[in-house]
Design an enzyme around this catalytic site. Structure first.
Site, PDB file in Angstrom:
ATOM      1  N   GLU A  54       0.819  -1.212   0.000  1.00  0.00           N
ATOM      2  CA  GLU A  54       0.000   0.000   0.000  1.00  0.00           C
ATOM      3  C   GLU A  54       0.854   1.265   0.000  1.00  0.00           C
ATOM      4  O   GLU A  54       0.492   2.276   0.599  1.00  0.00           O
ATOM      5  CB  GLU A  54      -0.993   0.001   1.169  1.00  0.00           C
ATOM      6  CG  GLU A  54      -2.106  -1.022   1.011  1.00  0.00           C
ATOM      7  CD  GLU A  54      -3.338  -0.708   1.853  1.00  0.00           C
ATOM      8  OE1 GLU A  54      -3.552   0.467   2.192  1.00  0.00           O
ATOM      9  OE2 GLU A  54      -4.086  -1.652   2.154  1.00  0.00           O
ATOM     10  N   HIS A 330      -1.548  -0.668  10.160  1.00  0.00           N
ATOM     11  CA  HIS A 330      -0.903  -1.951  10.467  1.00  0.00           C
ATOM     12  C   HIS A 330       0.396  -1.660  11.207  1.00  0.00           C
ATOM     13  O   HIS A 330       0.999  -0.598  11.034  1.00  0.00           O
ATOM     14  CB  HIS A 330      -0.552  -2.718   9.188  1.00  0.00           C
ATOM     15  CG  HIS A 330      -1.726  -3.362   8.512  1.00  0.00           C
ATOM     16  ND1 HIS A 330      -1.813  -4.708   8.264  1.00  0.00           N
ATOM     17  CD2 HIS A 330      -2.882  -2.835   8.023  1.00  0.00           C
ATOM     18  CE1 HIS A 330      -2.940  -4.993   7.644  1.00  0.00           C
ATOM     19  NE2 HIS A 330      -3.614  -3.863   7.488  1.00  0.00           N
TER      20      HIS A 330
END
Length: 471
Positions: A54, A330
């Site tokens: 990402e 995350h």
């Protein structure tokens, strides 16, 4: 840039992080990704190989590269799909070969609000030369599997994620058969011991580093039925990070907080969450898998692993120094591998990889899911093609109706509405006639591989039924 060292490394530090760098969508993207680069540079020990997911824009990738290029002089930003795959690899040593392997099954274009199909998800592959000899090669694979939008086994994309796990397992197995160190890392969007996880560890020699060190760690969030069935007590946030390896949905991650805490952060407060707080939602979605190159000791003739796992940990849990938010939604997963042999003990005779298989009922489960999904997609194709035919009929009817229209504005309304309807019908027709047909063929390839592997597992080598052409 640094040259390949004449002295191969005795240990390798690996880091994998989903950066949450969605352009226009991810909050405080520029500030967070710049700080991610700062924290990677400040890490002690510094990583030798970094896999990013990402990281969608070249600008964000460059921002991280600028802060880490002194010790990670080599890097590759991978291009894929319409909007990019969001994958990047940074390395202390030269990347001598790379490629982007697209997943054959990867979402649906109709689900534009999810975006998995449009970013062209796949596996970013890099062959890294760490030293002067053939055995000083690491093959690195970083990926981001299709996101789960429902709980398994009700997830309609389960077949896609299963097929993707199958594909990366094949890539890692091929690298291991070449005798190289294999490192697979990324956001796999799966929990430990799920079907995708078992496929990777069975159909490739790569092993999940966290379960090597923590075999009794969680296999889901504490609130999940699969974890509750184990009868373990509610973990706190610190336990989830240090023992369960939770990288997502942690109570310590600011992007998972309730609205009251988020509002306090926006006001500039440095909200502190105690590590002893209950943590029912945290789970492990990010992984490092590795497979060691093997060797035969020239003195004893004993086959051993060249690389061993020293440690693994969850990292990047710090907050932004001024914004006080987590650097991503995350946390990172990190590992250190140690080389266990010297040049004098190495022989080029690599032992063959053993054939390992899942239980037969697991292959039957995969085939059943494929069959269900294929039936669903065939039904979707009929609906989409039927919609096209219906809209075309309406459009032709409106063309005819214009001849008897009493007023010009009525003609305009008929043509305007029927034109919009036909446009929608054409898009649906293209999806049904082109995309779904392509997906069914990719699905049939996956089905053949599963059937063939099941036949091999059953001891019927060469007797697997070939697939018929998909219409």
């Amino acid at each position: 840039m640094a040259n390949t060292s004449s002295f191969p490394p005795s240990n390798i530090r690996i880091l994998s992080l989903n950066c949450w760098g969605l352009k226009y969508i991810a909050t405080l993207r520029n500030e967070r990704l710049a700080e991610i680069g700062n924290q990677i540079a400040a890490a002690d020990p510094q990583p030798d190989i970094v896999g990013l997911q990402e990281c969608w824009t070249q600008k964000d990738y460059n921002a991280i590269r600028e802060r880490t290029q002194d010790f990670l002089p080599y890097g590759k930003f991978y291009h894929s799909g319409i909007f990019g795959g969001g994958l990047a690899i940074l390395s202390r040593w030269p990347i001598v070969e790379s490629n982007m392997v697209r997943y054959p099954l990867n979402g649906r274009p109709a689900a534009f609000y999810r975006g998995d199909w449009y970013v062209g998800k796949g596996v970013a592959c890099a062959r890294i030369r760490m030293g002067p000899t053939r055995r000083d090669i690491a093959e690195v694979f970083t990926t981001h599997l299709h996101a789960p939008y429902e709980t398994e086994p009700h997830d309609s994309y389960l077949v896609h994620r299963t097929a993707q796990a199958w594909e990366i397992a094949k890539l890692m197995r091929g690298a291991a058969e070449r005798g190289h160190l294999v490192i697979g890392l990324g956001d796999f969007n799966m929990v430990p011991l799920s079907l995708a996880h078992r496929i990777i560890e069975t159909h490739s020699p790569a092993r999940d580093v966290w379960r090597i060190l923590h075999p009794e760690s969680s296999i889901g969030a504490a609130k999940d039925k699969v974890e509750q069935a184990r009868g373990v007590s509610m973990p706190n946030a610190d336990y989830n990070v240090t023992v369960n390896g939770a990288t997502c949905d942690s109570a310590l991650n600011t992007w998972r907080w309730n609205e009251a805490h988020k509002k306090r952060l926006k006001r500039g407060e440095n909200v502190v969450i105690e590590p002893t707080v209950d943590d029912p939602n945290a789970k492990r979605l990010d992984y490092i898998f590795f497979s060691s190159g093997s060797y035969v000791d020239a003195t004893t003739g004993t086959a051993s692993s060249e690389w061993t796992l020293e440690k693994a940990n969850v990292g990047m849990t710090m907050r932004h120094p001024t914004l006080h938010c987590s650097l991503s939604d995350h946390f990172s997963v990190e590992a250190t591998l140690t080389r266990s042999i010297s040049d004098s003990s190495f022989s080029n005779n690599h032992s063959a990889l053993p054939e390992t298989y899942l239980p037969l009922d697991v292959y039957d489960e995969i085939l059943s899911k494929i069959s269900e999904y294929e039936a669903r997609e065939r039904f979707q194709r009929r609906l989409r093609l039927g919609h096209f035919g219906y809209q075309l009929s309406i459009f032709i009817g409106c063309l005819i109706g214009v001849w008897w229209s009493p007023h010009n504005y009525v003609s305009f309304i008929l043509m305007f509405l029927s034109g919009i309807g036909l446009s929608a019908g054409v898009i649906d027709g293209l999806m049904g006639g082109l995309f779904v047909s392509s997906e069914l063929r990719a699905l049939r390839e996956f089905e053949w591989e599963v059937r063939n592997t099941r036949a091999l597992a059953e001891g019927k080598e060469g007797k697997a039924a070939d697939s018929s052409e998909v219409s």
